[in-house]
Design an enzyme around this catalytic site. Sequence first.
Site, PDB file in Angstrom:
ATOM      1  N   ASP A 163      30.592   9.387   9.312  1.00  0.00           N
ATOM      2  CA  ASP A 163      30.450  10.472   8.405  1.00  0.00           C
ATOM      3  C   ASP A 163      30.390   9.944   7.047  1.00  0.00           C
ATOM      4  O   ASP A 163      31.056   9.048   6.839  1.00  0.00           O
ATOM      5  CB  ASP A 163      31.708  11.356   8.845  1.00  0.00           C
ATOM      6  N   HIS A 175      23.753  21.489  13.270  1.00  0.00           N
ATOM      7  CA  HIS A 175      23.431  20.796  14.537  1.00  0.00           C
ATOM      8  C   HIS A 175      24.640  20.161  15.324  1.00  0.00           C
ATOM      9  O   HIS A 175      25.648  19.560  14.491  1.00  0.00           O
ATOM     10  CB  HIS A 175      22.525  19.415  14.133  1.00  0.00           C
ATOM     11  N   HIS A 235      28.104  18.956  16.324  1.00  0.00           N
ATOM     12  CA  HIS A 235      28.504  17.474  16.195  1.00  0.00           C
ATOM     13  C   HIS A 235      30.106  17.557  16.258  1.00  0.00           C
ATOM     14  O   HIS A 235      30.865  18.440  16.084  1.00  0.00           O
ATOM     15  CB  HIS A 235      28.299  16.823  14.718  1.00  0.00           C
ATOM     16  N   HIS A 268      33.505  15.485  15.404  1.00  0.00           N
ATOM     17  CA  HIS A 268      34.166  14.544  14.226  1.00  0.00           C
ATOM     18  C   HIS A 268      35.247  13.929  15.165  1.00  0.00           C
ATOM     19  O   HIS A 268      36.165  14.456  15.827  1.00  0.00           O
ATOM     20  CB  HIS A 268      35.059  15.320  13.227  1.00  0.00           C
TER      21      HIS A 268
HETATM   22  P1  AMP Z   1      30.786  20.059   9.348  1.00  0.00           P
HETATM   23  O1  AMP Z   1      31.474  20.812   8.212  1.00  0.00           O
HETATM   24  O2  AMP Z   1      31.453  20.035  10.436  1.00  0.00           O
HETATM   25  O3  AMP Z   1      29.529  20.707   9.433  1.00  0.00           O
HETATM   26  O4  AMP Z   1      30.731  18.780   8.759  1.00  0.00           O
HETATM   27  C1  AMP Z   1      29.325  18.206   8.508  1.00  0.00           C
HETATM   28  C2  AMP Z   1      29.818  16.537   8.234  1.00  0.00           C
HETATM   29  O5  AMP Z   1      28.412  16.096   8.099  1.00  0.00           O
HETATM   30  C3  AMP Z   1      30.359  16.528   6.848  1.00  0.00           C
HETATM   31  O6  AMP Z   1      31.855  15.748   7.271  1.00  0.00           O
HETATM   32  C4  AMP Z   1      29.611  15.717   5.996  1.00  0.00           C
HETATM   33  O7  AMP Z   1      30.114  14.548   5.471  1.00  0.00           O
HETATM   34  C5  AMP Z   1      28.615  14.880   7.139  1.00  0.00           C
HETATM   35  N1  AMP Z   1      27.448  14.518   6.671  1.00  0.00           N
HETATM   36  C6  AMP Z   1      26.580  15.180   5.994  1.00  0.00           C
HETATM   37  N2  AMP Z   1      25.391  14.671   5.944  1.00  0.00           N
HETATM   38  C7  AMP Z   1      25.648  13.372   6.289  1.00  0.00           C
HETATM   39  C8  AMP Z   1      24.781  12.149   6.273  1.00  0.00           C
HETATM   40  N3  AMP Z   1      23.515  12.247   5.757  1.00  0.00           N
HETATM   41  N4  AMP Z   1      25.078  11.247   7.036  1.00  0.00           N
HETATM   42  C9  AMP Z   1      26.658  11.077   7.551  1.00  0.00           C
HETATM   43  N5  AMP Z   1      27.354  12.383   7.489  1.00  0.00           N
HETATM   44  C10 AMP Z   1      26.858  13.381   6.768  1.00  0.00           C
HETATM   45 ZN    ZN Z   2      19.226  19.063  14.797  1.00  0.00          ZN
END
Ligand code: AMP
Ligand code: ZN
Length: 172
Positions: A32, A99, A101, A103
């Site tokens: 992340d 998308h 994911h 954590h």
């Molecule tokens: P969420 O709030 O569960 O949608 O978390 C999205 C996560 O994606 C956040 O913790 C961001 O820091 C992470 N994120 C956004 N863009 C990127 C990126 N280009 N590479 C890695 N992590 C990302």
């Molecule tokens: Zn996607």
Amino acid sequence: MDEKQCLFCRIARGEIPSKKVYEDSESFAFLDINPRNPGHVLVIPKKHVVTITEASEEDVSSLAKALRRVAIAAQKATNADGLSILQNNGHAAGQIVAHLHFHVIPRFSSEGPPSLEAVLQVKKFDEESMNRIASLISENAKGIGETAKPNTEKTEKESAAEGKKEEISFEF
Ligand code: AMP
Ligand code: ZN
């Protein structure tokens, strides 16, 4: 947003750079960019799907396999005392990237009294530390197979991978 434009689809296809830690035919995992702790990883399906409720059982099953492997690898690589695994569905739940994911966030006794608030704060680590942690997780993930039983029996490869950790220095 369709899969052509989707940020995480583009990361999984290698069109946007990421600090990759794991990949198999269905799943992909990377650091992340706003880590809540060292070794904070996102585990995603390669197939574009937004929420867990939209995903098929098969999609979730293969993602769960990758999630387990990455969780074991992240814990070993960081020598973490525990792990928080979080997953947001929809804007109301705080989902920012549309998308699916998970954590995976290593947790440490040294953080103080365990709380969810503490783990939601973004921390800063320099580029070199991020690269080092990504390669340690990646190395540890290589030894983890379907038959591995963490904390009990270990596969030969897992035992070999155990040496692949180092002191990660950070402050809370
Ligand atoms: P969420 O709030 O569960 O949608 O978390 C999205 C996560 O994606 C956040 O913790 C961001 O820091 C992470 N994120 C956004 N863009 C990127 C990126 N280009 N590479 C890695 N992590 C990302
Ligand atoms: Zn996607």
